[in-house]
Structures are given as structure tokens and as C-alpha cells.
Scaffold this active site. Structure first.
Site, PDB file in Angstrom:
ATOM      1  N   TYR A  54     -13.454 -12.565 -19.858  1.00 37.65           N
ATOM      2  CA  TYR A  54     -14.095 -13.455 -20.836  1.00 37.65           C
ATOM      3  C   TYR A  54     -15.460 -12.870 -21.172  1.00 37.65           C
ATOM      4  CZ  TYR A  54     -11.826 -17.688 -22.370  1.00 37.65           C
ATOM      5  OH  TYR A  54     -11.054 -18.583 -23.047  1.00 37.65           O
ATOM      6  N   GLU A  56     -17.796 -14.102 -24.037  1.00 35.14           N
ATOM      7  CA  GLU A  56     -18.504 -14.757 -25.148  1.00 35.14           C
ATOM      8  C   GLU A  56     -19.881 -14.130 -25.353  1.00 35.14           C
ATOM      9  OE1 GLU A  56     -16.620 -16.726 -23.201  1.00 35.14           O
ATOM     10  OE2 GLU A  56     -16.148 -18.621 -24.235  1.00 35.14           O
ATOM     11  N   THR A 226      -8.452  -7.024 -42.171  1.00 36.17           N
ATOM     12  CA  THR A 226      -7.611  -7.052 -40.985  1.00 36.17           C
ATOM     13  C   THR A 226      -7.500  -5.612 -40.503  1.00 36.17           C
ATOM     14  OG1 THR A 226      -5.670  -6.926 -42.408  1.00 36.17           O
ATOM     15  CG2 THR A 226      -6.255  -9.096 -41.551  1.00 36.17           C
ATOM     16  N   LYS A 229      -2.888  -3.667 -41.055  1.00 34.36           N
ATOM     17  CA  LYS A 229      -2.036  -3.379 -42.219  1.00 34.36           C
ATOM     18  C   LYS A 229      -2.053  -1.868 -42.451  1.00 34.36           C
ATOM     19  CE  LYS A 229      -2.420  -8.007 -44.145  1.00 34.36           C
ATOM     20  NZ  LYS A 229      -3.590  -8.786 -43.773  1.00 34.36           N
ATOM     21  N   ARG A 235      -3.147  -6.256 -34.193  1.00 32.66           N
ATOM     22  CA  ARG A 235      -3.357  -7.480 -34.967  1.00 32.66           C
ATOM     23  C   ARG A 235      -4.799  -7.921 -34.746  1.00 32.66           C
ATOM     24  NH1 ARG A 235       1.543  -9.206 -37.400  1.00 32.66           N
ATOM     25  NH2 ARG A 235       0.203 -10.792 -38.252  1.00 32.66           N
TER      26      ARG A 235
HETATM   27  N1  DSN Z   1       0.127 -12.265 -44.494  1.00 27.13           N
HETATM   28  C1  DSN Z   1      -0.662 -11.300 -45.202  1.00 27.13           C
HETATM   29  C2  DSN Z   1       0.080 -10.610 -46.267  1.00 27.13           C
HETATM   30  O1  DSN Z   1       1.293 -10.530 -46.156  1.00 27.13           O
HETATM   31  O2  DSN Z   1      -0.519 -10.137 -47.215  1.00 27.13           O
HETATM   32  C3  DSN Z   1      -1.904 -11.880 -45.761  1.00 27.13           C
HETATM   33  O3  DSN Z   1      -2.366 -12.927 -45.009  1.00 27.13           O
END
Ligand code: DSN
Length: 415
Positions: A54, A56, A226, A229, A235
């Protein structure tokens, strides 16, 4: 797969489910524009004992003891992210994209403040002001659209609305928009009306890090992304901002929005940023875009209508009205053929979001597997064959077999 001896012995039921998902990922084509395959080192970092801690607070300013080593993990992730995106300040603690965006709004706005963003069915994101989302509930979003004729963002319209509405913030960066974004012009408009500039680069971060698309980070006040992607990390998410907003952003993330950071995920972010700093990553980013352009060309030759007529990034939205099929039916048919895509609205969609008119396709996961133009042409053919044979289960099964054969030549990086 990594060594899961303990898991398989102690919990064979769950292990079996995970193994089946691994097999699905290996044998199917992944074209959901927001997904990717992490590398084994990223996966390994996520599975470490760092999850036990932890912490914080922030490096050297924690609310719990024993964080001297965790501090080094977080500093490493921050330093690499700063280098990758030329950022003045980075917060790597956001747990995911929507909480990151919430923290940005918390830092810069008061409830009820006006924000200008792109409408969801025109390619925007739920957290850019949709009424069912916290963003639309807490803040006063005014929304622009893409041009009906071109399918592209019309900067004259953005300027006109900005001058009329005088928003406190302008958000740019989208989930289903396939074109380069004119960050300079957005900044100019924001300066004209005295608005903060916020870029959400969740989708294109990997293409920006790979130097294939323009980077808003040096220009904008604040940028969220994010990490899982096109950037191909775990994630999670992060926020980058000008140094003068560092304190506000950090306070908004913790204690404003979140509790303890996920240190194992921050370690995996550090690994992914390290990978993205490697010159090899630019080759991947370049191939993602080449693949997307190849797919557009091939689909157009098969008479599919592509929103905006093409792509500059990893994704495209296909108007399935051009084949008299709904996005939902297309998604479900392609799933039977072993190709994962997601239904998507098209600009001014006459149909509801659960049954919209389009599908969104992305090529980043294909590039991560090493697939290039030749394979993309084949995949376009499989897509078309599946769509032409909706409801013909035997035919779809046959395509699924061909898809599996192709996939077996291109192992997924995380397997
Ligand atoms: N779920 C993501 C997407 O597919 O673009 C965005 O939040």
C-alpha cells in the site's frame, strides 16, 4: 504462457477458464481498436509481489511506511513517460481512462463549469460529456460534431461554438475518430477564448510515442491516456501536464479520486514505457498505420463505406448501411468467424447505440502479432466473406478455420 503451476494446482476451475481465453486470443483475430497484446515482461511485472504494498501518496511523501523501493518503481515509470512524451509532469497512478479524466476535470473545473467536446456518436468518449456519464452529470458540456459531408472535425465549427459558448476547457482526442487532430488549431482556439486545453490520447498514445502522429503533450495544458491500447502496456492510465498544474493533478488523483496506487501495474507501465522508448517500437507504430490504410483500401474496393473516407491512425469506422447490415449483426457474425470487432455508432446514427449502424476496426493488435499488408488483405477478404454469408453457420465455421490457420503463423506476444 507464464508458469502458472500454483494456480493450475490450487484452482483448476479458474485455470481452465484462463486457458480457454488464452486459446481464444491465440486462434482469433483481434480488431477491437482499444485492445492489444502486452509483452511477456509487461505481463511478468503485473504478476509480481508489488501487488502486496500500500503506498497512498507520492514518492517520498507516502502515508505508509516501507515504500522506499516502491518509490523507485513509480519514479522510473514517471521518468520514462516524461521522456517518451516530452512531458513536464506525469502522474502514473490513474487506474483507468475514465478515472484519469475525472481527475483532470476535478483539477481544472468546478461542478457546472462549461466544457467543449465531441459528441459520442461522432467519435467522442462517454467521459467527454455524455449525459449518462459523470462528466455529463457534473459539468456543463457543449458538444460539437464532425462535418456531415467529410466525416472530419470542422475547426471552423469548433471555433464558432467556442466563441459563442466560452467554455472553461476544450477537450480533444477521441475513441472512434480515424483522423489526425489539429492540436495547434485547438490550442489557438482555446487561447482565443481563454479555455484550458485537455487532450485525451487514450487511443493514439502508442502511435504518438512511436513518432507516427503529432504529440499534443508539449502544447496542451493537460493530457490523459490509457496505457493498454496502442501503447501496449498494462490496463491503466496516466496524466501528463505542465509543471504549473502538477500539484493540482496530483491532488485530484490522490486523495481526490483514488486510494492506493496499484504498484505492480505501475511497474508494468514502466516496462511498457521502456519498450516504447526502444526504436523498434516506431516500426510497430508505423506498421499499425500501414495496416489500417491497407484495410481501408481493401474494404473500399469491396464497396464498404468508411467514415471520413480513410484513416491516419490505427482505426476506422465502417458504415455497415453500405452492406444493409446493422453493426450488431456484423459484430456477431464476425465473432462466429473468429474475428472480434465492436459495433459502433456512425455520425448522426439513426439507430440506437445497442444496434448502431457501424463497426469499428483497429489494426494495432494485428501489427503486434507481426501481421503486415499481405495478412491484412486476407483478413479484409474474411470479413467480407463473413458479412456476405450472414446466418450461414457452416460457411462462417469454415472462415473461422481459415482464421485459425492464419493466427497460428503469428503467435501472440503474451503467450
Ligand atoms: N473502451 C474503450 C474503447 O473501446 O475505446 C474506451 O473507453
Amino acid at each position: 504462457m507464464l508458469n502458472y503451476d500454483n494456480l493450475s494446482q490450487q484452482d483448476p476451475e479458474l485455470y481452465k477458464i484462463i486457458s480457454e481465453e488464452k486459446e481464444r486470443q491465440e486462434n482469433e483475430i483481434e480488431m477491437i481498436a482499444s485492445e492489444n497484446y502486452v509483452s511477456k515482461p509487461v505481463l511478468e511485472a503485473m504478476g509480481t509481489i508489488l501487488t502486496n504494498k500500500y503506498s497512498e501518496g507520492y514518492p517520498k511523501k507516502r502515508y505508509y511506511g516501507g515504500n522506499q523501493i516502491i518509490d523507485r518503481v513509480e519514479e522510473l515509470a514517471k521518468d520514462r513517460a516524461k521522456k517518451l512524451f516530452e512531458a513536464e509532469h506525469v502522474n502514473v497512478q490513474p487506474l483507468s481512462g475514465s478515472p484519469a479524466n475525472a481527475a483532470v476535470y476535478f483539477a481544472f473545473l468546478n461542478p457546472g463549469d462549461k466544457v467543449l467536446g465531441l459528441k459520442l456518436d461522432h467519435g467522442g468518449h462517454l467521459s467527454h460529456g455524455h449525459p449518462v456519464n459523470f462528466s455529463g452529470m457534473l459539468y456543463n458540456f457543449v458538444q460539437h460534431e464532425v462535418n456531415v459531408e467529410t466525416g472530419k472535425i470542422d475547426m471552423d465549427e469548433v471555433r464558432e461554438i467556442a466563441h459563442k459558448e466560452k467554455p472553461k476547457m476544450i477537450v480533444a482526442g477521441y475513441s472512434a475518430y480515424s483522423r489526425e487532430i489539429d492540436w495547434q488549431e485547438f490550442k489557438k482556439i482555446a487561447d482565443e477564448v481563454g479555455a484550458y486545453t485537455f487532450a485525451d490520447i487514450a487511443h493514439t498514445a502508442g502511435l504518438i510515442a512511436g513518432k507516427q502522429m503529432n504529440n499534443p503533450v508539449p502544447l496542451f495544458d493537460v493530457v490523459s491516456t490509457t496505457t493498454h491500447k496502442t501503447l501496449r502496456g498494462p490496463r491503466g492510465a496516466m496524466i501528463m501536464c505542465k509543471e504549473k498544474y502538477a500539484k493540482d493533478i496530483d491532488k485530484a488523483v490522490f486523495p481526490g479520486m483514488q486510494g492506493g496506487p496499484h504498484d505492480h501495474i505501475n511497474a508494468a507501465k514502466a516496462v511498457a514505457f521502456g519498450e516504447a522508448l526502444n526504436p523498434e517500437f516506431s516500426k510497430y507504430a508505423r506498421q499499425v498505420i500501414i495496416n489500417a490504410k491497407t484495410l481501408v483500401q481493401k474494404l473500399k474496393s469491396l464497396e464498404y463505406k468508411i467514415i471520413s473516407g480513410g484513416t491516419d491512425n490505427h482505426l476506422m469506422v465502417v458504415d455497415m448501411n453500405s452492406k444493409n447490415v446493422t453493426g450488431k449483426d456484423a459484430e456477431q457474425t464476425l465473432e462466429k468467424a473468429g474475428i472480434s470487432v465492436n459495433r459502433s455508432t456512425i455520425p448522426n446514427d439513426p439507430n440506437p447505440p445497442m444496434k448502431p449502424s457501424g463497426i469499428r476496426l483497429g489494426t494495432q493488435a494485428l501489427a503486434s502479432r507481426g501481421m503486415k499488408e499481405k495478412e491484412i488483405e486476407l483478413i479484409a477478404k474474411y470479413i467480407d466473406e463473413a458479412i456476405t454469408n450472414i446466418g450461414k453457420e457452416e460457411k462462417l465455421d469454415g472462415i473461422r478455420g481459415e482464421v485459425k490457420n492464419l493466427c497460428q503463423k503469428f503467435p501472440i506476444p503474451s503467450a
